[in-house]
Write a protein that holds these residues in place. Structure first.
Motif, PDB file in Angstrom:
ATOM      1  N   GLU A  61      11.476   4.924   6.013  1.00 53.96           N
ATOM      2  CA  GLU A  61      10.912   6.108   6.517  1.00 53.96           C
ATOM      3  C   GLU A  61       9.537   6.843   5.246  1.00 53.96           C
ATOM      4  N   LEU A  62       8.445   7.002   6.475  1.00 54.44           N
ATOM      5  CA  LEU A  62       7.356   7.583   5.845  1.00 54.44           C
ATOM      6  C   LEU A  62       7.436   8.539   5.158  1.00 54.44           C
ATOM      7  N   PRO A  63       6.671   8.365   4.571  1.00 55.13           N
ATOM      8  CA  PRO A  63       6.390  10.138   3.880  1.00 55.13           C
ATOM      9  C   PRO A  63       5.697  10.745   4.899  1.00 55.13           C
ATOM     10  N   ILE A  64       5.732  12.483   4.867  1.00 51.24           N
ATOM     11  CA  ILE A  64       4.921  12.743   6.033  1.00 51.24           C
ATOM     12  C   ILE A  64       4.001  12.855   6.257  1.00 51.24           C
ATOM     13  N   THR A  65       3.242  13.143   4.875  1.00 52.02           N
ATOM     14  CA  THR A  65       1.620  13.069   4.676  1.00 52.02           C
ATOM     15  C   THR A  65       1.158  11.373   4.630  1.00 52.02           C
ATOM     16  N   TYR A  66       2.036  10.569   4.832  1.00 57.92           N
ATOM     17  CA  TYR A  66       1.276   9.200   4.566  1.00 57.92           C
ATOM     18  C   TYR A  66       0.322   8.858   5.927  1.00 57.92           C
ATOM     19  N   PRO A  67       1.017   9.340   6.898  1.00 54.78           N
ATOM     20  CA  PRO A  67      -0.150   8.814   7.909  1.00 54.78           C
ATOM     21  C   PRO A  67      -1.789   9.372   8.006  1.00 54.78           C
ATOM     22  N   HIS A  68      -1.694  10.332   7.204  1.00 51.94           N
ATOM     23  CA  HIS A  68      -3.000  11.221   7.024  1.00 51.94           C
ATOM     24  C   HIS A  68      -3.687  10.221   6.638  1.00 51.94           C
ATOM     25  N   VAL A  69      -3.186   9.040   5.212  1.00 55.15           N
ATOM     26  CA  VAL A  69      -4.077   8.108   4.568  1.00 55.15           C
ATOM     27  C   VAL A  69      -4.881   7.683   6.116  1.00 55.15           C
ATOM     28  N   LEU A  70      -3.785   6.665   6.652  1.00 57.40           N
ATOM     29  CA  LEU A  70      -3.947   5.631   7.433  1.00 57.40           C
ATOM     30  C   LEU A  70      -5.168   6.430   8.341  1.00 57.40           C
ATOM     31  N   GLY A  71      -5.247   6.936   8.982  1.00 49.54           N
ATOM     32  CA  GLY A  71      -6.143   7.961   9.868  1.00 49.54           C
ATOM     33  C   GLY A  71      -7.660   7.952   9.557  1.00 49.54           C
ATOM     34  N   HIS A 108       0.779  -1.353  -0.514  1.00 50.74           N
ATOM     35  CA  HIS A 108      -0.017  -0.431   0.000  1.00 50.74           C
ATOM     36  C   HIS A 108       0.955   1.020   0.091  1.00 50.74           C
ATOM     37  N   LEU A 109       1.977   1.345   0.483  1.00 53.33           N
ATOM     38  CA  LEU A 109       2.818   2.529   0.873  1.00 53.33           C
ATOM     39  C   LEU A 109       3.914   2.232  -0.676  1.00 53.33           C
ATOM     40  N   ALA A 110       3.576   1.625  -1.176  1.00 57.78           N
ATOM     41  CA  ALA A 110       4.590   2.272  -2.283  1.00 57.78           C
ATOM     42  C   ALA A 110       3.384   2.598  -3.464  1.00 57.78           C
ATOM     43  N   ARG A 111       2.100   1.889  -3.761  1.00 55.12           N
ATOM     44  CA  ARG A 111       1.176   2.127  -4.480  1.00 55.12           C
ATOM     45  C   ARG A 111       1.058   3.844  -4.216  1.00 55.12           C
ATOM     46  N   TYR A 112       1.317   4.373  -3.247  1.00 53.78           N
ATOM     47  CA  TYR A 112       1.019   5.822  -2.391  1.00 53.78           C
ATOM     48  C   TYR A 112       2.530   6.555  -2.782  1.00 53.78           C
ATOM     49  N   ALA A 113       3.743   6.386  -2.386  1.00 55.49           N
ATOM     50  CA  ALA A 113       4.606   6.711  -2.843  1.00 55.49           C
ATOM     51  C   ALA A 113       4.621   7.079  -4.353  1.00 55.49           C
ATOM     52  N   TYR A 150      -5.003   7.992  -7.205  1.00 57.51           N
ATOM     53  CA  TYR A 150      -4.601   9.097  -5.380  1.00 57.51           C
ATOM     54  C   TYR A 150      -6.272   7.729  -4.218  1.00 57.51           C
ATOM     55  N   ALA A 151      -7.619   7.547  -5.175  1.00 55.19           N
ATOM     56  CA  ALA A 151      -8.637   7.661  -4.102  1.00 55.19           C
ATOM     57  C   ALA A 151      -8.178   5.545  -3.676  1.00 55.19           C
ATOM     58  N   ASP A 152      -7.230   4.871  -4.895  1.00 50.10           N
ATOM     59  CA  ASP A 152      -6.774   3.884  -4.502  1.00 50.10           C
ATOM     60  C   ASP A 152      -5.861   4.004  -3.651  1.00 50.10           C
ATOM     61  N   ALA A 153      -4.832   5.177  -3.378  1.00 46.10           N
ATOM     62  CA  ALA A 153      -4.273   4.916  -2.281  1.00 46.10           C
ATOM     63  C   ALA A 153      -4.108   5.425  -0.910  1.00 46.10           C
ATOM     64  N   SER A 154      -5.439   6.454  -0.926  1.00 49.94           N
ATOM     65  CA  SER A 154      -5.346   6.836   0.371  1.00 49.94           C
ATOM     66  C   SER A 154      -7.236   5.892   1.148  1.00 49.94           C
ATOM     67  N   GLY A 155      -7.875   5.778  -0.400  1.00 48.91           N
ATOM     68  CA  GLY A 155      -9.253   5.348   0.166  1.00 48.91           C
ATOM     69  C   GLY A 155     -10.390   6.494   0.629  1.00 48.91           C
TER      70      GLY A 155
END
Length: 266
Positions: free
Chosen positions: A53-63, A38-43, A174-179
């Motif tokens: 290291e996680l991109p600073i914006t990535y935890p936003h999609v986890l929440g 999932h992280l790879a698709r987002y990246a 982006y919807a596929d990677a972020s929800g």
């Protein structure tokens, strides 16, 4: 993503039932781990390299699912359709590793007046072993009848650093990677139902893409604060500009008018 699909169906109904003046003291806690695929698709869709290291914006999609749950939950005063994401501020206290489980706390906060209606925050905090490591504040606007329209910017656009061509399927990718499957981002037909001539890019994609342009130049601890100015139509082109400041950078996205303005600071 199935849970989010159901939440969006629920959100579509809130326009008929939501009226109120009080923001509930609602919050959710969730434990999350990073799926490398999932992280790879987002990246890939945001322009980041795949790193430890996680991109600073990535935890936003986890929440993100928890954020939508709060805004479709009991007592939330506004219909979800029509809320405008106007700003986002993220502070990272240290790098977050792919292997670290994160404890997320998501809460509604600070309902307050805005010249075009009312605004509030959704605050997401990530902790590792009880230590706060990351904080995200997303500000949403509830536009209300009779509110003045935002005036078109008369400022001159900054000198571009790069020009990005954005494909028509960017919103779906982006919807596929972020929800975030808000229909305004997915297809021209569904976007037109909400008053847009074409699908528009996600605001958090535009922020992430800008941050990715600074990859390799960012400190371990920093903050990225952006204001979303105008939607980016898909497909399209935008000019990215950046300039150093005393302790970071200013950056912007334009295409005849400002779409995003932001600051990176230490």
């Amino acid at each position: 993503m199935a849970n989010l699909t159901l939440l969006y169906a629920k959100a579509a109904l809130t326009g008929f039932t939501r009226r109120g003046d009080v923001l509930p003291r609602s919050s959710l806690d969730v434990e999350v781990t990073v799926d490398p695929g999932h992280l790879a698709r987002y990246a890939k869709v945001c322009g980041f390299g795949v790193r430890d290291e996680l991109p600073i914006t990535y935890p936003h999609v986890l929440g993100f699912e928890s954020q939508i749950r709060l805004m479709t939950g009991p007592g939330f005063p506004f219909p979800l359709p029509g809320l405008v994401h106007v700003a986002n501020r993220i502070r990272q206290h240290r790098p977050l590793r792919v292997s670290e489980p994160l404890s997320l706390h998501v809460a509604l906060a600070d309902l307050r007046p805005h010249e075009r209606g009312r605004q509030f925050d959704v605050v997401t905090t990530a902790s590792v072993d009880g230590e706060e490591v990351w904080v995200d504040v997303s500000t949403y606007l509830r536009r209300e009848g009779g509110a003045p329209k935002e005036q078109a910017s008369r400022a001159e656009p900054p000198a571009p650093t790069a020009r990005w061509r954005l494909p028509g399927d960017l919103g779906r990718r982006y919807a596929d990677a972020s929800g975030d499957r808000n229909p305004i981002h997915l297809h021209p037909v569904t976007a037109k139902a909400f008053g847009f001539p074409r699908a528009i890019a996600h605001g958090m994609w535009s922020k992430a893409r800008c941050v990715a342009a600074f990859e390799g130049r960012l400190p371990d601890a920093y903050e990225v604060d952006v204001r979303f100015k105008a939607p980016i139509l898909l497909p399209g082109e935008v000019d990215f500009s950046s300039a150093p400041t005393g302790d970071g950078w200013r950056f912007a996205l334009w295409s005849g008018r400002p779409h995003l303005e932001g600051v990176i600071s230490g």
